[in-house]
Design a protein around this motif. Structure first.
Motif, PDB file in Angstrom:
ATOM      1  N   TRP A  69       0.847  -1.190   0.000  1.00 55.34           N
ATOM      2  CA  TRP A  69       0.000   0.000   0.000  1.00 55.34           C
ATOM      3  C   TRP A  69       0.882   1.239   0.000  1.00 55.34           C
ATOM      4  O   TRP A  69       1.758   1.383   0.855  1.00 55.34           O
ATOM      5  N   PHE A  70       0.661   2.116  -0.969  1.00 57.25           N
ATOM      6  CA  PHE A  70       1.395   3.367  -1.117  1.00 57.25           C
ATOM      7  C   PHE A  70       0.477   4.536  -0.760  1.00 57.25           C
ATOM      8  O   PHE A  70      -0.664   4.589  -1.220  1.00 57.25           O
ATOM      9  N   VAL A  71       0.993   5.479   0.024  1.00 61.34           N
ATOM     10  CA  VAL A  71       0.283   6.727   0.322  1.00 61.34           C
ATOM     11  C   VAL A  71       1.207   7.860  -0.107  1.00 61.34           C
ATOM     12  O   VAL A  71       2.355   7.939   0.334  1.00 61.34           O
ATOM     13  N   TYR A  72       0.688   8.735  -0.969  1.00 60.97           N
ATOM     14  CA  TYR A  72       1.499   9.775  -1.590  1.00 60.97           C
ATOM     15  C   TYR A  72       1.385  11.120  -0.872  1.00 60.97           C
ATOM     16  O   TYR A  72       0.401  11.408  -0.219  1.00 60.97           O
ATOM     17  N   TYR A  83       2.689  -3.295   3.989  1.00 58.65           N
ATOM     18  CA  TYR A  83       2.833  -4.375   3.021  1.00 58.65           C
ATOM     19  C   TYR A  83       2.685  -5.716   3.715  1.00 58.65           C
ATOM     20  O   TYR A  83       2.860  -5.828   4.928  1.00 58.65           O
ATOM     21  N   SER A  84       2.340  -6.724   2.934  1.00 58.91           N
ATOM     22  CA  SER A  84       2.205  -8.091   3.449  1.00 58.91           C
ATOM     23  C   SER A  84       3.580  -8.619   3.808  1.00 58.91           C
ATOM     24  O   SER A  84       4.516  -8.512   3.010  1.00 58.91           O
ATOM     25  N   THR A  85       3.697  -9.211   4.987  1.00 61.94           N
ATOM     26  CA  THR A  85       5.004  -9.673   5.446  1.00 61.94           C
ATOM     27  C   THR A  85       5.580 -10.775   4.562  1.00 61.94           C
ATOM     28  O   THR A  85       6.798 -10.907   4.483  1.00 61.94           O
ATOM     29  N   ASN A  86       4.731 -11.521   3.864  1.00 63.53           N
ATOM     30  CA  ASN A  86       5.276 -12.563   2.994  1.00 63.53           C
ATOM     31  C   ASN A  86       5.886 -11.984   1.719  1.00 63.53           C
ATOM     32  O   ASN A  86       6.411 -12.725   0.899  1.00 63.53           O
TER      33      ASN A  86
END
Length: 110
Positions: A69-72, A83-86
């Motif tokens: 997930w990006f937040v600008y 982000y997903s740890t995997n």
């Protein structure tokens, strides 16, 4: 370095590393999936940055493996909100790049 340039370079690092690991990538802009199962880094980066945040969804075959997930619009180096740890194995390059940008900001501040 400008905030948007940092955000784009970090996103591109994640895209390149995800594609190198064999994933296909969806781009979800918060309202809809604007690109599905792409392996084209230019198309992926081109589908991003039209809203305040995006989510890249990584697939391996027919299975969803995780998301970033990006937040600008914040400081740039901190564009990855979660982000997903995997997916940690594809995040190492972006984490290093983010750390490098933060160091540059601190060095410029004196």
């Amino acid at each position: 370095m400008e905030t948007q340039e940092m955000e784009r370079r970090i996103a591109r690092q994640i895209i390149d590393d995800g594609l190198a690991a064999g994933y296909t990538i969806d781009v979800y802009d918060g309202e809809e999936t604007v690109l599905k199962r792409s392996t084209d880094p230019e198309a992926i980066i081109g589908a991003m940055f039209s809203t305040d945040s995006d989510m890249l969804i990584f697939h391996e075959g027919d299975r969803r493996k995780g998301s970033v997930w990006f937040v600008y619009g914040n400081s740039g180096w901190d564009v990855v909100a979660d982000y997903s740890t995997n997916l940690e194995h594809i995040m190492a390059g972006a984490d290093k790049l983010s750390d490098d940008f933060l160091e540059q900001i601190h060095a410029a501040a004196g």
